[in-house]
Write a protein that holds these residues in place. Structure first.
Motif, PDB file in Angstrom:
ATOM      1  N   LEU A  11      57.698  43.953  32.189  1.00 27.94           N
ATOM      2  CA  LEU A  11      56.603  44.290  31.412  1.00 27.94           C
ATOM      3  C   LEU A  11      56.850  45.320  30.254  1.00 27.94           C
ATOM      4  CD1 LEU A  11      53.625  44.193  33.879  1.00 27.94           C
ATOM      5  CD2 LEU A  11      54.249  42.445  32.392  1.00 27.94           C
ATOM      6  N   ALA A  12      57.702  46.171  30.649  1.00 26.08           N
ATOM      7  CA  ALA A  12      58.021  47.306  29.516  1.00 26.08           C
ATOM      8  C   ALA A  12      58.936  46.556  28.539  1.00 26.08           C
ATOM      9  CB  ALA A  12      59.278  48.364  30.224  1.00 26.08           C
ATOM     10  N   HIS A  13      59.560  45.481  28.764  1.00 23.67           N
ATOM     11  CA  HIS A  13      60.352  44.831  27.658  1.00 23.67           C
ATOM     12  C   HIS A  13      59.358  43.779  26.759  1.00 23.67           C
ATOM     13  CE1 HIS A  13      63.468  47.180  29.685  1.00 23.67           C
ATOM     14  NE2 HIS A  13      64.001  46.966  28.342  1.00 23.67           N
ATOM     15  N   LEU A  14      58.268  44.002  27.146  1.00 22.21           N
ATOM     16  CA  LEU A  14      57.082  43.076  26.310  1.00 22.21           C
ATOM     17  C   LEU A  14      56.690  43.613  25.291  1.00 22.21           C
ATOM     18  CD1 LEU A  14      55.719  40.281  26.083  1.00 22.21           C
ATOM     19  CD2 LEU A  14      54.269  41.294  27.771  1.00 22.21           C
ATOM     20  N   ALA A  15      56.942  43.577  23.937  1.00 23.83           N
ATOM     21  CA  ALA A  15      56.336  44.316  22.885  1.00 23.83           C
ATOM     22  C   ALA A  15      54.877  43.683  22.703  1.00 23.83           C
ATOM     23  CB  ALA A  15      57.419  43.990  21.663  1.00 23.83           C
ATOM     24  N   SER A  16      54.227  44.954  22.432  1.00 21.77           N
ATOM     25  CA  SER A  16      52.834  44.551  22.144  1.00 21.77           C
ATOM     26  C   SER A  16      52.303  45.373  21.306  1.00 21.77           C
ATOM     27  CB  SER A  16      52.004  44.368  23.540  1.00 21.77           C
ATOM     28  OG  SER A  16      52.117  45.575  24.046  1.00 21.77           O
ATOM     29  N   GLY A  17      51.132  45.095  20.396  1.00 23.99           N
ATOM     30  CA  GLY A  17      50.488  45.983  19.644  1.00 23.99           C
ATOM     31  C   GLY A  17      49.655  46.906  20.612  1.00 23.99           C
ATOM     32  N   VAL A  18      49.117  48.025  20.138  1.00 24.49           N
ATOM     33  CA  VAL A  18      48.197  48.956  20.899  1.00 24.49           C
ATOM     34  C   VAL A  18      47.005  49.192  20.158  1.00 24.49           C
ATOM     35  CG1 VAL A  18      50.332  50.220  22.055  1.00 24.49           C
ATOM     36  CG2 VAL A  18      49.616  51.018  19.879  1.00 24.49           C
ATOM     37  N   ALA A  19      45.983  49.527  21.077  1.00 29.97           N
ATOM     38  CA  ALA A  19      44.702  49.721  20.509  1.00 29.97           C
ATOM     39  C   ALA A  19      44.074  50.796  21.330  1.00 29.97           C
ATOM     40  CB  ALA A  19      43.940  48.461  20.536  1.00 29.97           C
ATOM     41  N   ILE A  20      43.021  51.215  20.708  1.00 30.04           N
ATOM     42  CA  ILE A  20      42.170  52.319  21.481  1.00 30.04           C
ATOM     43  C   ILE A  20      40.865  51.610  21.577  1.00 30.04           C
ATOM     44  CG2 ILE A  20      40.917  54.609  21.507  1.00 30.04           C
ATOM     45  CD1 ILE A  20      42.990  55.751  19.725  1.00 30.04           C
ATOM     46  N   VAL A  21      40.418  51.373  22.880  1.00 33.94           N
ATOM     47  CA  VAL A  21      39.213  50.665  23.117  1.00 33.94           C
ATOM     48  C   VAL A  21      38.231  51.962  23.670  1.00 33.94           C
ATOM     49  CG1 VAL A  21      37.885  49.402  24.941  1.00 33.94           C
ATOM     50  CG2 VAL A  21      40.200  48.876  24.113  1.00 33.94           C
ATOM     51  N   SER A  22      36.925  52.017  23.051  1.00 30.71           N
ATOM     52  CA  SER A  22      35.872  53.191  23.192  1.00 30.71           C
ATOM     53  C   SER A  22      34.728  52.882  23.511  1.00 30.71           C
ATOM     54  CB  SER A  22      36.045  54.133  21.883  1.00 30.71           C
ATOM     55  OG  SER A  22      35.780  53.274  20.915  1.00 30.71           O
ATOM     56  N   CYS A  23      33.973  53.549  24.100  1.00 29.93           N
ATOM     57  CA  CYS A  23      32.731  53.266  24.680  1.00 29.93           C
ATOM     58  C   CYS A  23      31.829  54.644  24.575  1.00 29.93           C
ATOM     59  CB  CYS A  23      32.418  52.514  25.444  1.00 29.93           C
ATOM     60  SG  CYS A  23      32.876  53.173  27.216  1.00 29.93           S
ATOM     61  N   TRP A  24      30.662  54.527  24.730  1.00 25.75           N
ATOM     62  CA  TRP A  24      29.545  55.653  25.237  1.00 25.75           C
ATOM     63  C   TRP A  24      29.538  55.632  26.769  1.00 25.75           C
ATOM     64  CZ3 TRP A  24      29.234  59.540  22.187  1.00 25.75           C
ATOM     65  CH2 TRP A  24      29.128  59.223  20.847  1.00 25.75           C
ATOM     66  N   ASP A  25      29.444  56.748  27.388  1.00 28.49           N
ATOM     67  CA  ASP A  25      29.289  56.868  28.818  1.00 28.49           C
ATOM     68  C   ASP A  25      28.086  58.040  28.752  1.00 28.49           C
ATOM     69  OD1 ASP A  25      29.102  57.438  31.595  1.00 28.49           O
ATOM     70  OD2 ASP A  25      31.238  58.055  31.865  1.00 28.49           O
ATOM     71  N   GLY A  26      26.824  57.499  28.608  1.00 28.15           N
ATOM     72  CA  GLY A  26      25.682  58.593  28.422  1.00 28.15           C
ATOM     73  C   GLY A  26      25.859  58.913  27.049  1.00 28.15           C
ATOM     74  N   ASP A  27      25.955  60.215  26.926  1.00 27.00           N
ATOM     75  CA  ASP A  27      26.091  60.935  25.478  1.00 27.00           C
ATOM     76  C   ASP A  27      27.653  61.242  25.331  1.00 27.00           C
ATOM     77  OD1 ASP A  27      23.379  60.731  24.925  1.00 27.00           O
ATOM     78  OD2 ASP A  27      22.948  62.523  25.849  1.00 27.00           O
ATOM     79  N   THR A  28      28.501  60.854  26.244  1.00 26.43           N
ATOM     80  CA  THR A  28      30.114  61.219  26.250  1.00 26.43           C
ATOM     81  C   THR A  28      30.875  60.068  25.766  1.00 26.43           C
ATOM     82  OG1 THR A  28      29.524  62.789  28.034  1.00 26.43           O
ATOM     83  CG2 THR A  28      31.743  62.051  27.427  1.00 26.43           C
ATOM     84  N   PRO A  29      31.503  60.198  24.600  1.00 28.66           N
ATOM     85  CA  PRO A  29      32.596  59.148  24.331  1.00 28.66           C
ATOM     86  C   PRO A  29      33.646  59.242  25.085  1.00 28.66           C
ATOM     87  CG  PRO A  29      32.867  61.185  22.758  1.00 28.66           C
ATOM     88  CD  PRO A  29      31.637  61.617  23.829  1.00 28.66           C
ATOM     89  N   ARG A  30      33.930  57.901  25.352  1.00 24.75           N
ATOM     90  CA  ARG A  30      34.965  57.642  26.513  1.00 24.75           C
ATOM     91  C   ARG A  30      36.053  56.727  25.701  1.00 24.75           C
ATOM     92  NH1 ARG A  30      33.971  58.918  31.931  1.00 24.75           N
ATOM     93  NH2 ARG A  30      36.049  58.515  32.162  1.00 24.75           N
ATOM     94  N   GLY A  31      37.203  56.582  26.095  1.00 23.22           N
ATOM     95  CA  GLY A  31      38.261  55.618  25.703  1.00 23.22           C
ATOM     96  C   GLY A  31      39.709  55.779  26.427  1.00 23.22           C
ATOM     97  N   LEU A  32      40.548  54.657  26.100  1.00 23.40           N
ATOM     98  CA  LEU A  32      41.486  54.697  26.254  1.00 23.40           C
ATOM     99  C   LEU A  32      42.610  53.707  25.576  1.00 23.40           C
ATOM    100  CD1 LEU A  32      42.064  52.034  29.481  1.00 23.40           C
ATOM    101  CD2 LEU A  32      40.337  52.038  27.804  1.00 23.40           C
ATOM    102  N   LEU A  33      43.865  54.046  25.768  1.00 23.32           N
ATOM    103  CA  LEU A  33      44.783  52.982  24.955  1.00 23.32           C
ATOM    104  C   LEU A  33      45.302  51.720  25.630  1.00 23.32           C
ATOM    105  CD1 LEU A  33      46.858  53.506  22.484  1.00 23.32           C
ATOM    106  CD2 LEU A  33      48.519  53.935  24.152  1.00 23.32           C
ATOM    107  N   VAL A  34      45.240  50.960  25.257  1.00 22.30           N
ATOM    108  CA  VAL A  34      45.453  49.489  25.732  1.00 22.30           C
ATOM    109  C   VAL A  34      46.754  48.897  25.014  1.00 22.30           C
ATOM    110  CG1 VAL A  34      43.246  49.149  26.811  1.00 22.30           C
ATOM    111  CG2 VAL A  34      43.869  47.964  24.754  1.00 22.30           C
ATOM    112  N   SER A  35      47.794  48.179  25.623  1.00 18.52           N
ATOM    113  CA  SER A  35      48.745  47.404  25.169  1.00 18.52           C
ATOM    114  C   SER A  35      48.628  45.796  25.498  1.00 18.52           C
ATOM    115  CB  SER A  35      50.121  47.987  25.513  1.00 18.52           C
ATOM    116  OG  SER A  35      50.110  48.002  26.938  1.00 18.52           O
ATOM    117  N   SER A  36      47.351  45.649  26.157  1.00 18.30           N
ATOM    118  CA  SER A  36      47.247  44.323  26.613  1.00 18.30           C
ATOM    119  C   SER A  36      46.338  43.455  25.734  1.00 18.30           C
ATOM    120  CB  SER A  36      46.566  44.380  27.914  1.00 18.30           C
ATOM    121  OG  SER A  36      45.462  45.152  27.898  1.00 18.30           O
ATOM    122  N   ILE A  37      46.253  43.868  24.390  1.00 18.80           N
ATOM    123  CA  ILE A  37      44.953  43.320  23.560  1.00 18.80           C
ATOM    124  C   ILE A  37      45.596  42.175  22.892  1.00 18.80           C
ATOM    125  CG2 ILE A  37      45.437  44.874  21.615  1.00 18.80           C
ATOM    126  CD1 ILE A  37      42.402  44.530  21.261  1.00 18.80           C
TER     127      ILE A  37
END
Length: 169
Positions: free
Chosen positions: A24-50
């Protein structure tokens, strides 16, 4: 670049998780940040599976590990932000790749706090997406989202390959 008729790699018998992580480390992929609200707190993570799923309707799909810190928040939100990152966004990507840097995320200079989801001001493209479907996939959840609003800018892409981030283009 190797020609298409180049000899294939020698086969390996192992299918251990350690060996498959190397694949999997040798599978080149674009990266994205996925974000959302958790109540009033912004949350997010980096994904390479998009990946793009369809144009009509305009859909992405991405996978999130169930142990990820914002997995459960993503499951409860009707809308998510998706930011496809460019080479100028490497530091932002590293902020979202490490939970140790969580306090550095979502500064007003870099993020708009929209009612639907936090939206990154940079990147090659951003979208506000409606969650259409979630699919249980053992250790991960597959999210299928439809883009309601999109914006994009030209530039070289940021890609994940061989456990590092690199510029492409």
């Amino acid at each position: 670049m190797a020609p298409y008729d180049a000899a294939p790699p020698s086969p390996s018998i192992s299918t251990s998780p350690v060996d498959f992580k190397e694949v999997l480390a040798h599978l080149a992929s674009g990266v994205a940040i996925v974000s959302c609200w958790d109540g009033d707190t912004p949350r997010g993570l980096l994904v390479s599976s998009i990946t793009g799923l369809s144009v009509e309707p305009p859909r992405f799909l991405f996978c999130v590990r169930k142990q990820a810190g914002c997995h459960d928040a993503l499951l409860t939100r009707p809308h998510l932000g998706v930011a496809l990152l460019g080479s100028a966004d490497q530091d932002e990507a590293l902020r979202f790749a490490s939970s140790r840097r969580a306090a550095e995320r979502f500064t007003p200079e870099r993020w708009r706090r929209e009612p639907s989801a936090p939206i990154y001001r940079g990147g090659l493209a951003s979208a506000v997406c409606a969650v259409e479907q979630v699919v249980d996939a053992a250790t991960h959840t597959i999210f299928i989202v439809t883009a309601d609003e999109v914006a994009f800018a030209p530039g070289p892409a940021l890609v994940a390959w061989n456990r590092a981030l690199s510029s492409l283009g």
